[in-house]
Design a protein around this motif. Sequence first.
Motif, mmCIF file in Angstrom:
data_model
loop_
_atom_site.group_PDB
_atom_site.id
_atom_site.type_symbol
_atom_site.label_atom_id
_atom_site.label_comp_id
_atom_site.label_asym_id
_atom_site.label_seq_id
_atom_site.Cartn_x
_atom_site.Cartn_y
_atom_site.Cartn_z
ATOM 1 N N THR A 1 10.055 6.295 -9.717
ATOM 2 C CA THR A 1 9.887 4.969 -9.181
ATOM 3 C C THR A 1 8.570 5.107 -8.449
ATOM 4 O OG1 THR A 1 10.312 6.529 -6.633
ATOM 5 C CG2 THR A 1 11.841 5.439 -8.102
ATOM 6 N N PHE A 2 8.288 3.735 -8.697
ATOM 7 C CA PHE A 2 6.755 2.776 -7.917
ATOM 8 C C PHE A 2 6.299 2.089 -7.084
ATOM 9 C CE2 PHE A 2 6.671 4.210 -13.010
ATOM 10 C CZ PHE A 2 6.050 4.931 -12.284
ATOM 11 N N PRO A 3 6.819 2.692 -5.534
ATOM 12 C CA PRO A 3 6.612 1.433 -4.146
ATOM 13 C C PRO A 3 4.943 0.715 -4.813
ATOM 14 C CG PRO A 3 7.153 3.398 -3.440
ATOM 15 C CD PRO A 3 7.099 3.809 -5.281
ATOM 16 N N ASN A 4 4.645 -0.141 -4.395
ATOM 17 C CA ASN A 4 3.441 -1.019 -4.729
ATOM 18 C C ASN A 4 3.271 -1.670 -3.965
ATOM 19 O OD1 ASN A 4 4.696 -3.615 -6.432
ATOM 20 N ND2 ASN A 4 6.111 -1.629 -7.178
ATOM 21 N N LEU A 5 1.665 -2.459 -4.567
ATOM 22 C CA LEU A 5 1.052 -3.460 -3.312
ATOM 23 C C LEU A 5 -0.113 -4.220 -4.488
ATOM 24 C CD1 LEU A 5 0.719 -2.032 0.346
ATOM 25 C CD2 LEU A 5 2.282 -3.355 0.013
ATOM 26 N N SER A 6 0.336 -4.699 -4.176
ATOM 27 C CA SER A 6 -0.949 -6.060 -4.919
ATOM 28 C C SER A 6 -1.335 -6.920 -3.291
ATOM 29 C CB SER A 6 -0.274 -6.808 -6.078
ATOM 30 O OG SER A 6 0.282 -5.748 -6.580
ATOM 31 N N VAL A 7 -3.141 -7.491 -4.027
ATOM 32 C CA VAL A 7 -3.494 -8.651 -3.567
ATOM 33 C C VAL A 7 -4.122 -9.284 -4.484
ATOM 34 C CG1 VAL A 7 -5.170 -8.935 -2.324
ATOM 35 C CG2 VAL A 7 -3.975 -7.186 -1.615
ATOM 36 N N GLY A 8 -4.243 -10.656 -4.802
ATOM 37 C CA GLY A 8 -4.837 -11.758 -5.884
ATOM 38 C C GLY A 8 -5.932 -12.332 -5.158
ATOM 39 N N TYR A 9 -6.301 -12.804 -6.119
ATOM 40 C CA TYR A 9 -7.329 -14.025 -5.623
ATOM 41 C C TYR A 9 -7.905 -14.690 -6.895
ATOM 42 C CZ TYR A 9 -11.528 -15.835 -2.526
ATOM 43 O OH TYR A 9 -12.407 -16.366 -2.469
ATOM 44 N N ARG A 10 -7.810 -15.794 -6.217
ATOM 45 C CA ARG A 10 -8.092 -16.840 -7.566
ATOM 46 C C ARG A 10 -9.485 -16.811 -7.175
ATOM 47 N NH1 ARG A 10 -3.384 -21.166 -7.347
ATOM 48 N NH2 ARG A 10 -4.934 -22.066 -9.631
#
Length: 230
Positions: free
Chosen positions: A130-139
């Motif tokens: 399993t892979f708990p994950n967080l993502s931050v995206g910036y345009r």
Amino acid sequence: MLLARTVTNAQTTDPWPAQPNIYFPQAPPLGKWRKSIGVIFTTTPPELTEEVRVSVPAIDFNIQRAFGKHLYMVGRIQTQFVQSNLGIGLRWATPITNRLSVSAGYDMTGWFGALLIKDVFNSQAYGIQTFPNLSVGYRLTKDLQLTVKSEAIIDLYYRSQVGSLAVEYDRRRINGVAFAFVLEQPFYNKRHVSIGIRAAYSNFNWQLWSLYDTFDRNLFYPQLIFGFIL
């Protein structure tokens, strides 16, 4: 003068139109599938292969579908034919500003592989992670998107067998962590691509199960990501 200020203010606050993406933390349009196909190259650690550095390619197929404005499902297949990794998960994403978006997710994958050489070698293995994950995206621009993703790698089950000898465990343990940096941008003929790197620091990598390493410590597994967004 007042009209000019109003127009300028609207231009700076109106949201940019959504761009095709797979990694950027943004739910796909309701009722539509979001897909990509590409390859991932994993470089073997020198601790396992010594002077020989092998870049192992795997076909990488992603599919996503929204359950709401923020919640969406993700599916993924990575395969090298003799071994494959199938995953499914959920993401919850939301924009913070016109440029910045974030998401939290939880993925589960099942991998399996087999090396069968008649009367000589019979080896197979499979497991669940399993892979708990967080993502931050910036345009960065209107159509250039950067995503930084962090993951915890957790083993749930592992079994390998060589001939009649088998090793199995089903205890939950943290196997390592991974960080990815991915750019998504136009490529040609309105087609968009995902290009990035993923750095995993873990005790095990499913693509290299057949090496049966004896190291009880984390190793560095760099990956190169390339995919066409369909």
